[in-house]
Design a protein around this motif. Structure first.
Motif, PDB file in Angstrom:
ATOM      1  N   SER A 114      46.886  48.122  43.156  1.00  0.00           N
ATOM      2  CA  SER A 114      46.228  47.808  41.888  1.00  0.00           C
ATOM      3  C   SER A 114      45.536  46.454  41.984  1.00  0.00           C
ATOM      4  CB  SER A 114      47.251  47.780  40.755  1.00  0.00           C
ATOM      5  OG  SER A 114      48.137  46.674  40.922  1.00  0.00           O
ATOM      6  N   ALA A 115      44.569  46.249  41.103  1.00  0.00           N
ATOM      7  CA  ALA A 115      43.920  44.950  41.034  1.00  0.00           C
ATOM      8  C   ALA A 115      44.921  43.864  40.668  1.00  0.00           C
ATOM      9  CB  ALA A 115      42.781  44.988  40.014  1.00  0.00           C
ATOM     10  N   VAL A 116      45.873  44.197  39.824  1.00  0.00           N
ATOM     11  CA  VAL A 116      46.909  43.235  39.453  1.00  0.00           C
ATOM     12  C   VAL A 116      47.693  42.793  40.684  1.00  0.00           C
ATOM     13  CG1 VAL A 116      49.098  42.954  38.210  1.00  0.00           C
ATOM     14  CG2 VAL A 116      47.114  43.967  37.055  1.00  0.00           C
ATOM     15  N   GLU A 117      48.056  43.723  41.554  1.00  0.00           N
ATOM     16  CA  GLU A 117      48.799  43.367  42.768  1.00  0.00           C
ATOM     17  C   GLU A 117      47.967  42.479  43.682  1.00  0.00           C
ATOM     18  OE1 GLU A 117      51.684  47.226  43.539  1.00  0.00           O
ATOM     19  OE2 GLU A 117      49.529  47.445  43.879  1.00  0.00           O
ATOM     20  N   ILE A 118      46.698  42.813  43.826  1.00  0.00           N
ATOM     21  CA  ILE A 118      45.810  42.020  44.684  1.00  0.00           C
ATOM     22  C   ILE A 118      45.671  40.603  44.145  1.00  0.00           C
ATOM     23  CG2 ILE A 118      43.444  41.782  45.527  1.00  0.00           C
ATOM     24  CD1 ILE A 118      44.930  44.021  46.932  1.00  0.00           C
ATOM     25  N   VAL A 119      45.478  40.481  42.835  1.00  0.00           N
ATOM     26  CA  VAL A 119      45.279  39.167  42.227  1.00  0.00           C
ATOM     27  C   VAL A 119      46.567  38.356  42.256  1.00  0.00           C
ATOM     28  CG1 VAL A 119      44.854  38.024  40.017  1.00  0.00           C
ATOM     29  CG2 VAL A 119      43.283  39.778  40.845  1.00  0.00           C
ATOM     30  N   ARG A 120      47.689  38.986  41.996  1.00  0.00           N
ATOM     31  CA  ARG A 120      48.957  38.251  42.042  1.00  0.00           C
ATOM     32  C   ARG A 120      49.198  37.689  43.449  1.00  0.00           C
ATOM     33  NH1 ARG A 120      52.113  41.784  39.797  1.00  0.00           N
ATOM     34  NH2 ARG A 120      52.231  40.804  37.737  1.00  0.00           N
ATOM     35  N   ALA A 121      48.874  38.459  44.473  1.00  0.00           N
ATOM     36  CA  ALA A 121      49.041  37.978  45.844  1.00  0.00           C
ATOM     37  C   ALA A 121      48.115  36.794  46.121  1.00  0.00           C
ATOM     38  CB  ALA A 121      48.767  39.110  46.834  1.00  0.00           C
ATOM     39  N   GLY A 138      38.525  44.721  41.952  1.00  0.00           N
ATOM     40  CA  GLY A 138      39.765  44.085  42.371  1.00  0.00           C
ATOM     41  C   GLY A 138      39.625  42.897  43.292  1.00  0.00           C
ATOM     42  N   VAL A 139      38.400  42.445  43.566  1.00  0.00           N
ATOM     43  CA  VAL A 139      38.207  41.343  44.527  1.00  0.00           C
ATOM     44  C   VAL A 139      38.470  40.004  43.839  1.00  0.00           C
ATOM     45  CG1 VAL A 139      36.558  40.150  46.006  1.00  0.00           C
ATOM     46  CG2 VAL A 139      36.542  42.652  45.885  1.00  0.00           C
ATOM     47  N   PRO A 140      39.449  39.235  44.309  1.00  0.00           N
ATOM     48  CA  PRO A 140      39.675  37.892  43.745  1.00  0.00           C
ATOM     49  C   PRO A 140      38.597  36.936  44.244  1.00  0.00           C
ATOM     50  CG  PRO A 140      41.534  38.629  45.114  1.00  0.00           C
ATOM     51  CD  PRO A 140      40.399  39.539  45.373  1.00  0.00           C
ATOM     52  N   VAL A 141      38.103  36.092  43.356  1.00  0.00           N
ATOM     53  CA  VAL A 141      37.026  35.174  43.720  1.00  0.00           C
ATOM     54  C   VAL A 141      37.319  33.782  43.172  1.00  0.00           C
ATOM     55  CG1 VAL A 141      35.655  35.877  41.715  1.00  0.00           C
ATOM     56  CG2 VAL A 141      34.511  34.816  43.647  1.00  0.00           C
ATOM     57  N   VAL A 142      37.012  32.783  43.971  1.00  0.00           N
ATOM     58  CA  VAL A 142      37.065  31.385  43.543  1.00  0.00           C
ATOM     59  C   VAL A 142      35.640  30.940  43.236  1.00  0.00           C
ATOM     60  CG1 VAL A 142      37.398  29.021  44.386  1.00  0.00           C
ATOM     61  CG2 VAL A 142      39.213  30.706  44.659  1.00  0.00           C
ATOM     62  N   ILE A 143      35.466  30.277  42.095  1.00  0.00           N
ATOM     63  CA  ILE A 143      34.153  29.808  41.652  1.00  0.00           C
ATOM     64  C   ILE A 143      34.118  28.282  41.742  1.00  0.00           C
ATOM     65  CG2 ILE A 143      32.488  29.783  39.754  1.00  0.00           C
ATOM     66  CD1 ILE A 143      33.043  32.593  40.745  1.00  0.00           C
TER      67      ILE A 143
END
Length: 453
Positions: free
Chosen positions: A16-23, A66-71
């Motif tokens: 899930s996107a939640v799992e990806i982001v939590r990691a 689901g891709v986490p990104v830093v801005i």
């Protein structure tokens, strides 16, 4: 996982996107000592990830699902603290998204943090009075460069697969080169700029994706690119499927500039060019012909008066609020005469014309991204390059002209020195030929990977 792999995993419901982001948030927390990510909002990021999961459940397809990104901490993200690395904006909360961020979110990306920048993105190292220094992911005693050192380090340290920086003089090419990732500076206007902070730079700054490979930067670019009525400078570039005939490629070992380059970088680029020629790319040695007196120093009055125009009054009221190096730039900007600024504008236009003439004959130009590897954290720049004393800005020589010409350019990792510190090859193209550049960069990247380290 890289961005493409995350999209495939989340879209197929294997995670899930939640799992990806939590990691990703866990990795950011564990790497706090790097000081690459200066603001997080765990609850907001996880909530946004849950929204992406719901959109997927409803059958929506998203290119960045689901891709986490830093801005970078000078680009507006709605509801987030965005400071520009300045005490003046310690408590500023962005009232809306920049267009690029708006498009990333629509495509399924999730903001997990704000990446460190130097104050107002106006230094070649990433440090500020507000947050302190960002450290190199391979050696904490070194700098990753600047001003997008936070976003570049976040990608290089595997905190996120994708980050978004800005580039007005090389800020999202040099730090990626120093930490060993890809940084893509699009054509001016290819990605809409703003809404956001007023820019101290005169019509040269761009939004720039940073990733571990060219394909991921191209994916982010495709999502963010395209005109928007809110930015009158935004414009179309060639289509992603535009065909190119055999490319005419030039190689310039020093971009015709009187700048020393570490021998390990020169030797590696020579080997890469020879290898590319053996693989069928037609490459000739050719330097651009610059107007007399073309140097970064000739252009710097534009940055200095831009800073002075925006922050001169606040500086005169309370100089202690400012980074001393930025304060010196503001002081100089306040002292400049109109004729000096006009001369800098003339130099910018002449450089743009010189590049235009060059690209009448060639499609691509290969050159170093940086003349040296990363240097100690406490210095503005390296003191020596190739055994020669250099000015603090010598490390930045190969990138600013590209901004003033408004051209697309990308840095691709291409080697390491004996201590394992990376550097990159810079590939430059004609304005609005961004996709030709990206396709060529993918091929060059693949060929570099076949070479011995």
């Amino acid at each position: 996982m890289n961005a493409h792999e995350i999209v495939a995993t989340v879209s197929s419901k294997r995670a899930s996107a939640v799992e990806i982001v939590r990691a990703a948030l866990d990795r950011i927390a564990a790497a706090k000592a790097l000081n690459a990510v200066v603001t997080v909002d765990t609850e907001r990021s996880l909530s946004d990830a849950a929204t992406i999961d719901r959109r997927l459940q409803l059958g929506e397809s998203m290119p960045l699902a689901g891709v986490p990104v830093v801005i970078k901490d000078n680009i507006w993200v709605d509801g987030w603290r965005v400071t520009q690395g300045s005490r003046l904006f310690t408590d500023f909360v962005a009232p809306c998204d920049a267009i690029a961020v708006e498009r990333l979110k629509k495509a399924g990306a999730i903001v997990v943090g704000m990446g460190a920048t130097s104050e107002f993105a106006c230094k070649g190292v990433t440090t500020s009075l507000l947050f302190g220094p960002t450290r190199h992911p391979l050696n904490p005693e070194l700098t990753p460069g600047g001003s997008s050192g936070g976003p570049a380090t976040a990608v290089a340290a595997d905190l996120v697969p994708l980050a978004i920086g800005t580039d007005a003089g090389g800020s999202s090419r040099r730090p990626p080169a120093h930490v060993g990732v890809v940084g893509f500076k699009p054509s001016y206007g290819a990605i809409p700029y703003g809404p956001g902070f007023a820019e101290p730079f005169f019509d040269i700054s761009v939004i720039a994706p940073i990733a571990r490979n060219v394909a991921d930067t191209a994916l982010a670019f495709e999502v963010m690119a395209g005109p928007d009525v809110r930015d009158s400078a935004s414009a179309l570039v060639e289509s992603a499927d535009a065909e190119s005939s055999e490319l005419r490629i030039a190689f310039s070992p020093k971009l015709a500039l009187d700048i020393p380059v570490d021998p390990v970088i020169t030797e590696r680029l020579e080997a890469i060019v020879e290898h590319l020629g053996e693989k069928g790319l037609r490459i000739v040695r050719r330097d651009p012909v610059w107007p007399q007196g073309a140097t970064e120093e000739a252009l710097m009055p534009l940055q200095h008066v831009g800073l002075a125009g925006l922050y001169g009054a606040a500086f005169q009221k309370d100089p202690a609020q400012f980074d001393p190096d930025v304060a010196r730039q503001i002081e100089r900007g306040l002292s400049l005469r109109g004729v000096e600024v006009t001369a800098a504008l003339g130099a910018s236009a002449a450089i743009r014309a010189a590049f235009a003439a060059f690209f009448c004959e060639f499609d691509l130009l290969l050159a170093p991204t940086v003349p040296c590897v990363a240097w100690p954290l406490v210095q503005l720049g390296p003191k020596m390059v190739d055994g020669k004393e250099v000015s603090p800005r010598a490390h930045a020589a190969f990138t600013p002209f590209v901004n003033h010409a408004r051209l697309p350019a990308i840095t691709v990792p291409c080697g390491h020195d004996r201590s394992g510190l990376p550097f990159g090859i810079q590939i430059i193209a004609r304005r609005r030929r961004d996709w030709m550049l990206l396709h060529a960069a993918m091929r060059i990247e693949a060929e570099i990977r076949t070479l011995p380290r």
